[in-house]
Design a protein around this motif. Structure first.
Motif, short mmCIF file in Angstrom:
data_model
loop_
_atom_site.label_atom_id
_atom_site.label_comp_id
_atom_site.label_asym_id
_atom_site.label_seq_id
_atom_site.Cartn_x
_atom_site.Cartn_y
_atom_site.Cartn_z
N GLY A 212 -66.55 87.33 97.13
CA GLY A 212 -66.69 88.61 97.84
C GLY A 212 -65.82 89.70 96.92
O GLY A 212 -64.79 89.49 96.36
N ILE A 213 -66.51 90.73 96.96
CA ILE A 213 -65.84 91.98 95.92
C ILE A 213 -65.65 93.35 96.74
O ILE A 213 -66.92 93.83 97.44
N VAL A 214 -64.44 93.88 96.84
CA VAL A 214 -64.42 95.23 97.62
C VAL A 214 -63.81 96.11 96.23
O VAL A 214 -62.94 95.87 95.60
N LEU B 203 -62.05 89.51 95.86
CA LEU B 203 -61.30 90.17 95.02
C LEU B 203 -61.62 91.54 95.27
O LEU B 203 -62.45 92.18 95.60
N LEU B 204 -60.40 92.21 95.48
CA LEU B 204 -60.27 93.76 95.59
C LEU B 204 -59.83 94.49 94.70
O LEU B 204 -58.81 93.98 94.09
N ASP B 205 -60.43 95.49 94.18
CA ASP B 205 -59.72 96.28 93.17
C ASP B 205 -59.38 97.80 93.69
O ASP B 205 -60.25 98.73 94.06
N GLU B 206 -57.91 97.98 93.84
CA GLU B 206 -57.46 99.14 94.43
C GLU B 206 -57.96 99.40 95.88
O GLU B 206 -58.36 100.76 95.85
N LEU C 285 -57.26 85.81 98.54
CA LEU C 285 -57.31 87.49 98.17
C LEU C 285 -56.51 87.54 96.88
O LEU C 285 -55.59 86.90 96.50
N VAL C 286 -57.51 88.23 95.94
CA VAL C 286 -56.88 88.71 94.65
C VAL C 286 -57.14 89.95 94.52
O VAL C 286 -58.23 90.45 94.62
N ILE C 287 -56.03 91.03 94.65
CA ILE C 287 -55.85 92.15 94.78
C ILE C 287 -55.48 93.01 93.57
O ILE C 287 -53.96 92.98 93.40
#
Ligand SMILES: Nc1ncnc2c1ncn2[C@@H]1O[C@H](COP(=O)(O)OP(=O)(O)OP(=O)(O)O)[C@@H](O)[C@H]1O
Ligand SMILES: [Mg+2]
Length: 236
Positions: free
Chosen positions: A96-98, A174-177, A205-207
């Motif tokens: 999942g990408i955010v 995965l979440l980018d900022e 989660l990897v943020i």
């Protein structure tokens, strides 16, 4: 042959990962030998100064970009062994990408946005709708399901994008900022939601973040500097 259909205890396994961007005559070493193992259920805050390689690393783990060198397994699958179609399936089913700016489709409602990954997977209409509504309820937006992104606040749009990232029950999100564009009160709501997803539902989660309050809720802080891991700390 890559293994498909298994779920693994190790969500991410990177070995000596390198990524260079070639611009004219110069090559920029965005990642210069990253070794990282993330177990299922971890909540990793990926930190470090601007330009240190956080987004680059997320793009490699999310299989939206390929490493220049090194080895990468996601949910037990070695990405090097996959065709383009298999990489697309992996992105759709296991990751999942955010993004910071939500990336919702403006002409679709919140519910329809959450349904998109399920539609790509071929999930039937009734099941898609049921699951989208339950995910929107999960992120506190049950009564906003039929609103379009422009009718939602930034924090609400980010919740929709988190719900969308969970649509196909990924092994890893995965979440980018994710709080980079939100005021601090709205940011804390998002952080509380992420903490809850991680603690109660064991979503890995990897943020990538500059936000110290995300780091405070994480179980591990990985610090990058100049494309390498400078520090890796587990929090009790
Ligand atoms: N598509 C690209 N082409 C060329 N260079 C790139 C590209 N993407 C990133 N870079 C370079 O790679 C390095 C790492 O960039 P990256 O975006 O991963 O950093 P970051 O840690 O996410 O930074 P920020 O905190 O500002 O988001 C930087 O030097 C950047 O300029
Ligand atoms: Mg970045």
């Amino acid at each position: 042959m890559p293994e498909i259909g298994n779920t693994h205890q190790v969500a991410v396994q990177a070995e000596n990962l390198h990524k260079s961007y070639v611009l004219g005559a110069t090559a920029i070493g965005a990642l210069r030998g990253v070794d990282l193992v993330v177990q299922r259920g971890e909540f990793v805050a990926l930190m470090g100064p601007s330009g240190c390689g956080k987004t680059t690393l997320l793009n490699l783990i999310g299989a939206t970009d390929l490493p220049s060198r090194g080895r990468l397994r996601v949910d037990g699958v070695d990405l090097a062994g996959l065709s383009d179609d298999q990489l697309a399936d992996l992105r759709r089913d296991r990751i999942g990408i955010v993004f910071q700016f939500y990336n919702l489709i403006p002409t679709l409602t919140a519910r329809e946005n959450v349904e998109i990954p399920m539609q790509f997977k071929g999930t039937g209409g009734a099941e898609r709708r049921r699951r989208a509504l339950s995910l929107l309820e999960r992120v506190g937006l049950k009564d906003r399901a039929e609103h379009k992104p422009a009718e939602l606040s930034g924090g609400e749009q980010q919740r929709v994008s988190i719900a969308r990232s969970l649509a196909n029950q990924p092994a890893l999100v995965l979440l980018d900022e994710p709080t980079g564009d939100l005021d601090s009160a709205t940011g804390s709501d998002i952080i509380a939601l992420l903490r809850d997803l991680n603690k109660r539902e064991r979503v890995t989660l990897v943020i990538a973040t500059h936000d110290a309050s995300i780091a405070e809720q994480s179980s591990r802080i990985v610090r990058l500097r100049d494309g390498r891991i400078e520090n890796d700390t587990w929090i009790a």
